[in-house]
Design an enzyme around this catalytic site. Structure first.
Site, short mmCIF file in Angstrom:
data_model
loop_
_atom_site.label_atom_id
_atom_site.label_comp_id
_atom_site.label_asym_id
_atom_site.label_seq_id
_atom_site.Cartn_x
_atom_site.Cartn_y
_atom_site.Cartn_z
N ASN A 159 41.43 47.78 38.26
CA ASN A 159 41.38 46.51 37.50
C ASN A 159 42.12 46.88 35.95
OD1 ASN A 159 41.04 44.24 35.88
ND2 ASN A 159 40.08 43.51 37.45
N ASP A 219 43.06 44.52 33.87
CA ASP A 219 43.00 43.45 32.98
C ASP A 219 42.83 43.95 31.38
OD1 ASP A 219 43.49 41.90 35.22
OD2 ASP A 219 41.17 41.32 35.12
N HIS A 220 41.73 44.89 31.26
CA HIS A 220 41.41 45.36 29.98
C HIS A 220 42.46 45.94 29.05
CE1 HIS A 220 37.21 43.82 30.04
NE2 HIS A 220 37.33 44.06 31.30
N ARG A 276 45.48 41.48 19.51
CA ARG A 276 46.30 41.33 18.37
C ARG A 276 47.47 40.43 18.44
NH1 ARG A 276 46.62 45.40 14.00
NH2 ARG A 276 44.54 45.53 13.32
N HIS A 327 43.75 39.90 37.21
CA HIS A 327 42.97 38.59 37.48
C HIS A 327 44.00 37.76 36.54
CE1 HIS A 327 39.21 36.01 37.12
NE2 HIS A 327 40.20 35.37 37.45
N ARG A 374 43.72 34.41 35.10
CA ARG A 374 42.62 33.53 34.66
C ARG A 374 43.64 32.16 34.28
NH1 ARG A 374 37.25 35.22 33.95
NH2 ARG A 374 36.96 33.18 33.31
N ARG A 408 43.83 34.73 29.34
CA ARG A 408 43.11 35.24 28.15
C ARG A 408 43.54 36.70 28.12
NH1 ARG A 408 36.84 35.70 29.88
NH2 ARG A 408 36.91 33.42 29.92
N HIS A 409 43.90 37.10 29.17
CA HIS A 409 44.60 38.65 28.90
C HIS A 409 45.83 38.84 29.93
CE1 HIS A 409 42.12 38.75 32.75
NE2 HIS A 409 40.88 38.80 32.28
N GLU A 440 43.74 38.45 41.50
CA GLU A 440 42.26 37.65 41.71
C GLU A 440 42.74 36.51 40.81
OE1 GLU A 440 39.40 39.60 39.41
OE2 GLU A 440 39.46 41.26 40.42
N THR A 494 33.20 37.17 32.03
CA THR A 494 33.77 37.78 32.95
C THR A 494 33.27 37.08 34.17
OG1 THR A 494 34.04 39.86 34.39
CG2 THR A 494 31.99 39.56 33.28
N THR A 495 33.71 37.39 35.51
CA THR A 495 33.28 36.52 36.46
C THR A 495 31.80 36.69 36.91
OG1 THR A 495 35.58 37.13 37.50
CG2 THR A 495 34.19 35.99 39.11
N GLU A 550 34.81 40.36 49.31
CA GLU A 550 34.90 41.60 48.27
C GLU A 550 33.48 41.09 47.65
OE1 GLU A 550 37.51 42.34 45.23
OE2 GLU A 550 35.98 42.76 43.80
N HIS A 582 32.67 44.80 40.72
CA HIS A 582 31.84 44.03 39.48
C HIS A 582 31.07 44.77 38.84
CE1 HIS A 582 31.18 41.38 36.19
NE2 HIS A 582 32.35 40.52 36.71
N GLY A 583 30.84 45.59 37.59
CA GLY A 583 29.91 46.13 36.98
C GLY A 583 29.85 47.50 37.44
N GLY A 622 37.29 48.11 36.99
CA GLY A 622 38.07 47.67 35.88
C GLY A 622 37.51 48.36 34.47
N GLN A 623 36.57 47.63 34.17
CA GLN A 623 35.89 47.69 32.69
C GLN A 623 35.66 49.30 32.62
OE1 GLN A 623 32.82 48.30 31.21
NE2 GLN A 623 33.84 48.01 28.88
N1 PXP Z 1 36.37 42.26 41.54
C1 PXP Z 1 36.44 41.16 40.95
C2 PXP Z 1 36.58 40.16 41.92
C3 PXP Z 1 36.41 40.97 39.47
O1 PXP Z 1 36.66 39.39 39.23
C4 PXP Z 1 36.44 41.65 38.64
C5 PXP Z 1 36.39 41.49 37.37
O2 PXP Z 1 37.67 41.02 36.91
C6 PXP Z 1 36.27 43.09 39.04
C7 PXP Z 1 36.32 43.28 40.49
C8 PXP Z 1 36.07 44.38 38.09
O3 PXP Z 1 35.08 44.49 37.38
P1 PXP Z 1 34.54 45.37 36.47
O4 PXP Z 1 35.75 45.09 35.44
O5 PXP Z 1 33.38 44.95 35.94
O6 PXP Z 1 34.99 46.67 36.96
#
Ligand code: PXP
Length: 267
Positions: free
Chosen positions: A13, A15-16, A24, A49, A51, A55-56, A76, A106-107, A157, A220-221, A242-243
């Site tokens: 992911n 997004d970050h 910026r 994602h 959104r 936002r990103h 997403e 976040t979600t 998921e 997620h996480g 992602g993160q």
């Molecule tokens: N899967 C879904 C459906 C999500 O919404 C996210 C966060 O955008 C992720 C995976 C990735 O989560 P993380 O950034 O915590 O790894």
């Protein structure tokens, strides 16, 4: 019988990268530049994602990423009809429907599959008409999975956020997320038990989903510490992360951050 793929597939992911750009509001770093690095470093999929508050990732990012990604793109999005129309026009490989609240960082949880059944059903039909496969981001409960199968999604998921928070608290006394502060009052034994329960619900949910013929992803996480036990669940075939990957890439570069995670995806 389900035969486990020896390697879990990895959706990165990105997004970050756009989060950093938006800090910026300029054009750098460009998430598009991550595509070939991810592909060359072992990623199997790009996840973004779009959104509602943009936002990103912006529409133009999504358009460029889908047009030029060497890997399938998993987009997403919320179940709002106006967003679904945009996704249908963008035509990613897969759409993952997620709940969205404007004020969240976040979600925070899975889709309310039963409460929003009709809206989700309409969204899935539209996406299928545009040949986009559908995944539903759900909490690991049997009811959510049973409803996802009835709705005709190809994938679920499983939300691993509770597991990730409990893992971090059990192993470092710090919550993965600041939203989990109230759990800090738990004793070590209580944390261990809660962590085992959270893990058990993911195992049960994945096995149940697979038994219904759904393909199973999780995310997620997830990070370099907590991913190992999730990789052991052989009914889960894909992780979206992602993160933690983008955070590590600040220090190591994106190529090794992705390939380190891919190595951990070996069963
Ligand atoms: N899967 C879904 C459906 C999500 O919404 C996210 C966060 O955008 C992720 C995976 C990735 O989560 P993380 O950034 O915590 O790894």
């Amino acid at each position: 019988m389900h035969v486990a793929n020896p390697i879990m597939t990895l959706g990165v992911n990105i997004d970050h990268i756009a989060v950093l750009r938006e800090a910026r509001k300029i054009n750098d770093p460009d998430p598009l530049m991550a595509l070939s690095i991810c592909a060359q470093s072992g990623a199997d999929q790009i996840t973004i994602h779009l959104r509602e508050d943009r936002r990103h990732i912006h529409d133009e990012d999504a358009h460029r990423i889908i047009a030029s990604s060497p890997l399938p793109v998993n987009l997403e999005c919320a179940i709002e009809p106006s967003i679904i129309d945009i996704v249908c026009a963008l035509r990613p490989h897969r759409a993952t429907l997620v709940p969205e609240k404007r004020e969240e960082v976040t979600t925070e949880g899975g889709l309310d599959v039963l409460g929003k059944y009709d809206l989700i059903s309409t969204a899935i039909k539209k996406l299928h008409q545009h040949e986009i496969e559908v995944s539903l981001f759900v909490d690991p409960t049997l009811e959510a999975i049973e409803a996802s199968e009835r709705l005709g999604a190809e994938w679920v998921e499983l939300h691993t956020g509770s597991y990730a928070n409990l893992y971090a608290m059990r192993h470092s006394a710090l919550p993965h997320s600041h939203h989990a502060i109230e759990e800090l009052k738990l004793s070590r034994n209580e944390l261990t038990e809660r962590l085992e329960n959270a893990y058990g619900t993911i195992v049960d949910a994945a096995n149940y989903a697979r038994s219904l013929g759904l393909k199973v992803a999780a995310g997620h996480g997830l990070n370099y510490q907590n991913v190992a036990s999730i990789v052991m669940i052989d009914t889960i075939e894909e992780l979206n992360i992602g993160q933690s990957i983008i955070a590590r890439s600040v220090f190591t570069g994106l190529a090794s951050a992705v390939s380190d995670m891919k190595t951990l995806c070996q069963r």
